[in-house]
Design a protein around this motif. Structure first.
Motif, PDB file in Angstrom:
ATOM      1  N   LEU A 133       0.876  -1.246  -0.051  1.00  0.00           N
ATOM      2  CA  LEU A 133      -0.008  -0.008   0.151  1.00  0.00           C
ATOM      3  C   LEU A 133       0.961   1.231  -0.206  1.00  0.00           C
ATOM      4  N   PHE A 134       0.358   2.099  -0.756  1.00  0.00           N
ATOM      5  CA  PHE A 134       1.385   3.535  -0.880  1.00  0.00           C
ATOM      6  C   PHE A 134       0.699   4.285   0.182  1.00  0.00           C
ATOM      7  N   GLY A 135       1.411   5.830   0.354  1.00  0.00           N
ATOM      8  CA  GLY A 135       1.071   6.554   1.338  1.00  0.00           C
ATOM      9  C   GLY A 135       0.034   7.410   0.826  1.00  0.00           C
ATOM     10  N   GLY A 136      -1.197   7.088   0.690  1.00  0.00           N
ATOM     11  CA  GLY A 136      -2.392   7.869   0.435  1.00  0.00           C
ATOM     12  C   GLY A 136      -3.668   7.205   1.364  1.00  0.00           C
ATOM     13  N   THR A 137      -4.568   7.528   0.723  1.00  0.00           N
ATOM     14  CA  THR A 137      -5.914   7.320   1.615  1.00  0.00           C
ATOM     15  C   THR A 137      -6.186   5.806   1.118  1.00  0.00           C
ATOM     16  N   ILE A 138      -7.466   5.336   1.925  1.00  0.00           N
ATOM     17  CA  ILE A 138      -7.831   3.958   1.408  1.00  0.00           C
ATOM     18  C   ILE A 138      -8.560   3.922   0.252  1.00  0.00           C
ATOM     19  N   TYR A 139      -9.212   4.778   0.035  1.00  0.00           N
ATOM     20  CA  TYR A 139      -9.703   5.146  -1.665  1.00  0.00           C
ATOM     21  C   TYR A 139      -8.627   5.161  -2.514  1.00  0.00           C
ATOM     22  N   ASP A 140      -7.782   5.767  -2.303  1.00  0.00           N
ATOM     23  CA  ASP A 140      -6.720   5.919  -3.441  1.00  0.00           C
ATOM     24  C   ASP A 140      -6.124   4.438  -3.580  1.00  0.00           C
ATOM     25  N   ASN A 141      -5.782   3.907  -2.592  1.00  0.00           N
ATOM     26  CA  ASN A 141      -5.183   2.525  -2.721  1.00  0.00           C
ATOM     27  C   ASN A 141      -6.145   1.627  -3.503  1.00  0.00           C
ATOM     28  N   ILE A 142      -7.308   1.611  -3.168  1.00  0.00           N
ATOM     29  CA  ILE A 142      -8.326   0.531  -3.929  1.00  0.00           C
ATOM     30  C   ILE A 142      -8.580   1.223  -5.263  1.00  0.00           C
ATOM     31  N   ALA A 143      -8.589   2.508  -5.663  1.00  0.00           N
ATOM     32  CA  ALA A 143      -8.854   2.973  -7.191  1.00  0.00           C
ATOM     33  C   ALA A 143      -7.504   2.677  -7.868  1.00  0.00           C
ATOM     34  N   TYR A 144      -6.351   2.377  -7.194  1.00  0.00           N
ATOM     35  CA  TYR A 144      -5.017   2.213  -7.928  1.00  0.00           C
ATOM     36  C   TYR A 144      -5.313   1.016  -8.934  1.00  0.00           C
TER      37      TYR A 144
ATOM     38  N   VAL B 225     -14.058  -0.016   7.616  1.00  0.00           N
ATOM     39  CA  VAL B 225     -13.539   1.191   7.287  1.00  0.00           C
ATOM     40  C   VAL B 225     -14.172   2.374   7.915  1.00  0.00           C
ATOM     41  N   HIS B 226     -15.616   2.020   8.229  1.00  0.00           N
ATOM     42  CA  HIS B 226     -16.303   3.083   9.039  1.00  0.00           C
ATOM     43  C   HIS B 226     -15.913   3.087  10.438  1.00  0.00           C
ATOM     44  N   THR B 227     -15.121   2.502  10.934  1.00  0.00           N
ATOM     45  CA  THR B 227     -14.653   2.630  12.412  1.00  0.00           C
ATOM     46  C   THR B 227     -13.550   3.339  12.615  1.00  0.00           C
ATOM     47  N   LEU B 228     -12.828   3.586  11.162  1.00  0.00           N
ATOM     48  CA  LEU B 228     -11.730   4.737  11.032  1.00  0.00           C
ATOM     49  C   LEU B 228     -12.356   6.240  11.266  1.00  0.00           C
ATOM     50  N   PRO B 229     -11.204   7.079  11.643  1.00  0.00           N
ATOM     51  CA  PRO B 229     -11.560   8.480  11.911  1.00  0.00           C
ATOM     52  C   PRO B 229     -12.343   9.174  10.647  1.00  0.00           C
ATOM     53  N   ASP B 230     -11.502   9.062   9.462  1.00  0.00           N
ATOM     54  CA  ASP B 230     -11.963   9.357   8.288  1.00  0.00           C
ATOM     55  C   ASP B 230     -12.607   8.576   7.093  1.00  0.00           C
ATOM     56  N   ALA B 231     -12.660   7.236   7.658  1.00  0.00           N
ATOM     57  CA  ALA B 231     -13.512   6.287   6.785  1.00  0.00           C
ATOM     58  C   ALA B 231     -12.451   6.146   5.435  1.00  0.00           C
TER      59      ALA B 231
ATOM     60  N   ASP C 162     -11.294   8.179   3.570  1.00  0.00           N
ATOM     61  CA  ASP C 162     -10.193   9.119   3.584  1.00  0.00           C
ATOM     62  C   ASP C 162      -9.268   8.863   4.452  1.00  0.00           C
ATOM     63  N   THR C 163      -9.337   8.022   5.057  1.00  0.00           N
ATOM     64  CA  THR C 163      -8.174   7.952   6.260  1.00  0.00           C
ATOM     65  C   THR C 163      -6.923   7.706   5.548  1.00  0.00           C
ATOM     66  N   ARG C 164      -5.841   8.263   5.807  1.00  0.00           N
ATOM     67  CA  ARG C 164      -4.296   8.211   5.222  1.00  0.00           C
ATOM     68  C   ARG C 164      -3.858   7.090   5.716  1.00  0.00           C
ATOM     69  N   ILE C 165      -3.013   6.159   5.011  1.00  0.00           N
ATOM     70  CA  ILE C 165      -2.382   4.986   5.393  1.00  0.00           C
ATOM     71  C   ILE C 165      -0.926   5.656   5.415  1.00  0.00           C
ATOM     72  N   ASN C 166      -0.540   5.614   6.752  1.00  0.00           N
ATOM     73  CA  ASN C 166       0.890   5.907   7.112  1.00  0.00           C
ATOM     74  C   ASN C 166       1.850   5.275   6.502  1.00  0.00           C
ATOM     75  N   ASP C 167       3.331   5.410   6.700  1.00  0.00           N
ATOM     76  CA  ASP C 167       4.350   4.527   5.903  1.00  0.00           C
ATOM     77  C   ASP C 167       4.207   3.186   6.409  1.00  0.00           C
ATOM     78  N   GLY C 168       4.383   2.191   5.641  1.00  0.00           N
ATOM     79  CA  GLY C 168       4.395   0.833   5.949  1.00  0.00           C
ATOM     80  C   GLY C 168       2.807   0.569   6.376  1.00  0.00           C
ATOM     81  N   GLY C 169       1.707   1.345   6.406  1.00  0.00           N
ATOM     82  CA  GLY C 169       0.710   0.752   7.041  1.00  0.00           C
ATOM     83  C   GLY C 169       0.449   0.429   8.158  1.00  0.00           C
ATOM     84  N   THR C 170       1.264   1.038   9.162  1.00  0.00           N
ATOM     85  CA  THR C 170       0.948   0.405  10.555  1.00  0.00           C
ATOM     86  C   THR C 170      -0.159   0.868  11.226  1.00  0.00           C
ATOM     87  N   ASN C 171      -0.889   1.834  10.592  1.00  0.00           N
ATOM     88  CA  ASN C 171      -2.061   2.295  11.273  1.00  0.00           C
ATOM     89  C   ASN C 171      -3.333   1.480  10.933  1.00  0.00           C
ATOM     90  N   ILE C 172      -3.331   0.435  10.454  1.00  0.00           N
ATOM     91  CA  ILE C 172      -4.141  -0.841  10.101  1.00  0.00           C
ATOM     92  C   ILE C 172      -3.404  -2.078  10.314  1.00  0.00           C
TER      93      ILE C 172
END
Length: 625
Positions: A476-487, A510-516, A518-528
């Motif tokens: 996963l790259f450093g973008g939103t969850i939406y952007d990673n799926i749209a990839y 995804v709706h349990t996350l703060p920005d659904a 639009d939640t940004r995945i940090n470097d390495g995806g450690t926040n999910i």
């Protein structure tokens, strides 16, 4: 297979690599020519300054001497009178000057001379400033072009290039080494160009004053060059070793931090720190040695230059005393000696920068010269038909190394819409089979057909656009969850992206996350979690709507409940698609239409789950393990 490169012992071709760096400036040749012209003009104007200041000194000297002589005499009479009085030294000094008896300092002439010198220095400074601005543009454009070439080259390299090198080593080449080339090019061209032009211009001006003194100045140049070359030859191999060791250190750091949890879990912190200290010490020793040796160049050349300065001062003083040269000219010449030696010292001092830059450039050029993938045929796969997706392997053989086959004479016919599970022990060739289907590697023998078309005869892009892939190692790259799926399909609408997310059960968490979304995945995806990352990659495959589907241990990172949901989603995704599953869990493969058991690169068993269990062969043994 991953391994580091052997350390380079010395620069292979310093001159050739330096010339190749300069050739990078070719696309900006017009601006480079303007830089050269401005440099020549600025230095030509600047070197006239000492000569004009020398003339001002002569005006002052002549005025002081002339005021001490009786008015009404000619200079020749004053010289004869001095000789008659036995003062031959003063007579010679007066003969070499332009003093007029009885006439004092012409302050107006001195002011005009100094004003002219000031104007010339201002013009020279302006031209040098313009040169620096243009040179900065040239260098930045050149490096932007080099970075583009490196980026494009990386995408043309075969997968084998990256499989045989550590990631940190490759990253060091495309980041640290490119940045070092830029820094070296920026510093070296500016100083080298200015220094060479200054040496030439100053040499011409010195010859117009005194060929003898010029010879005394130039005679030490070969000695300076010999000293510089001797030191540089020893420091060159250390600079190459420095950047090679930096690459190894970066590779170790990248690997350690990417697997930091594993390092701590297995108690390898001390071992990792020991290895870091060892690699860091290698970098320190090579860097210290390179900088120490190259740092000797400047003081050594300054010492040699001072020898010529002393010789000029002694001989020039004698010539002034004997009237062979004016005081102003010797003053100007001594200034020229300083200007002559300073660029030589700068050039010598730049050797560490040049050596370091060329060493990095060779590593970048190695990447640019690496063997690329075989040229891509321009032909594209024909548009898929309703019943498309037949995959045929015809007598396929392949090995990563010559003489060491991984797959031997494998033949397989997969009907459209069939789900094929591939199982077998580690090293049996499961992932290799998929890599060959994706054309990450070219076959040694045989061919692979997709809907009757040999995949080697079509472009890789058209082939891979038909294949969706979900790997065990999520990316996963450093973008939103939406952007990673749209990839998976950038032109997809938002509704299509959300439908894919629901199909892969991303919507469930995804709706349990703060920005659904639009939640940004940090470097390495450690926040999910690992399972959530896998779900996102599966949603990406859903969105791509591939004709073929490859699942390489796609459910290995999810819990049992999530696995059930994923299997249901995968069943819908595999519908009417040819699918290849690589898995070890029976729950993942038991519903496959065909199960292939690979061992030693050969298909040893083939059939459905129930058929293979009934045979009590290799597959049956695997299920009991």
């Amino acid at each position: 297979m991953r391994m580091g490169e052997p350390p380079a012992v010395r620069s292979r071709d310093f001159t050739g690599s330096a010339v190749r760096i300069l050739k990078l400036l070719a696309p900006n040749r017009a601006m480079t020519a303007a830089v050269l012209l401005l440099g020549i003009g600025g230095i030509a104007v600047g070197v006239i300054g000492p000569r004009i200041l020398g003339h001002a000194t002569d005006l002052l000297f002549n005025g002081v001497i002339g005021r001490q002589l009786p008015a009404g005499l000619t200079r020749e009479q004053a010289i004869d009178a001095a000789r008659a009085a036995g003062d031959d030294r003063f007579a010679d000094l007066l003969a070499g000057s332009g003093a007029v008896p009885g006439q004092g300092i012409d302050f107006a002439a001195v002011a005009r001379t100094l004003a002219l010198a000031l104007v010339l220095y201002l013009v020279a400074a302006l031209m040098v400033w313009l040169q620096a601005r243009l040179l900065n543009v040239v260098v930045q454009r050149t490096m932007a072009g080099l970075r583009t070439s490196v980026e494009e080259k990386v995408h043309r390299l075969p997968l084998q290039y990256f499989d045989t090198r550590r990631r940190g080593e490759v990253l060091s080449r495309v980041t640290n080494d490119v940045d070092n080339v830029q820094q070296s090019l920026q510093m070296s061209i500016t100083q080298l160009l200015t220094s060479v032009l200054t040496v030439v211009a100053v040499l011409v001006m010195m010859l117009t004053i005194s060929p003898l003194l010029t010879l005394l100045t130039v005679v030490t140049v070969p000695l300076s060059l010999w000293v510089t070359r001797s030191i540089a030859r020893r420091s060159r191999r250390l600079f190459v070793a420095q950047w090679t060791n930096v690459g190894k250190l970066n590779a170790h750091i990248e690997e350690t931090y990417s697997g930091f949890t594993v390092v701590k879990t297995f108690g390898h912190r001390a071992q990792a720190e020991d290895q870091f200290r060892e690699l860091n010490a290698d970098v320190y020793q090579a860097s210290f040695g390179a900088q120490f040796l190259s740092g000797l160049v400047s003081p050594a050349t300054i010492f040699v230059g001072n020898l010529s300065y002393v010789a000029v001062a002694v001989v020039g003083g004698l010539q002034v005393a004997t009237g062979q040269i004016t005081l102003g000219n010797i003053q100007a010449f001594i200034q020229y000696v300083r200007q002559f030696n300073q660029p030589l010292t700068q050039i010598a001092g730049m050797y560490n920068t040049l050596q370091s830059g060329v060493a990095s450039a060779e590593r970048v050029f190695d990447l640019l010269d690496a063997e690329e993938e075989t040229p891509d045929p321009p032909r594209a796969l024909p548009a898929p038909t309703g019943d498309g997706g037949r995959v045929v392997f015809e007598h396929v053989s392949f090995g990563y190394q010559s003489g060491v086959p991984v797959i031997e004479n494998l033949s397989l016919d997969v009907a459209p819409g069939t789900t094929v599970a591939i199982v077998g022990p580690t090293g049996a060739g499961k992932t290799t089979l998929v890599n060959l289907l994706m054309r990450f590697y070219d076959l040694d023998a045989g061919r692979i057909l997709l809907d009757g078309v040999d995949i080697a005869t079509v472009s890789r892009g058209s082939l891979r656009s038909r294949i969706g892939m979900v790997l065990q190692d999520t990316w996963l790259f450093g973008g939103t969850i939406y952007d990673n799926i749209a990839y998976g399909r950038p032109d997809a609408t938002r509704d299509e992206v959300l439908d894919a997310a629901r199909a892969a059960y991303v919507d469930r968490f995804v709706h349990t996350l703060p920005d659904a979304y639009d939640t940004r995945i940090n470097d390495g995806g450690t926040n999910i979690s690992a399972g959530e990352k896998q779900l996102i990659t599966i949603a990406r495959a859903f969105l791509a709507r591939p004709q073929l589907l490859v699942l390489d241990e796609a459910t290995s990172s999810v819990d049992t409940r999530t696995e059930v949901l994923i299997q249901q989603a995968m069943a819908r995704l595999r519908r009417d698609r040819t699918s290849f599953l690589i898995a070890h869990r029976l729950s993942t493969i038991r519903d496959a239409d065909v199960i292939l058991v690979l061992d030693g690169g050969r298909i040893v068993e083939q059939g459905s789950h129930d058929e293979l269990l009934a045979r009590r062969g290799e597959y049956w043994t695997m299920t009991r393990a």
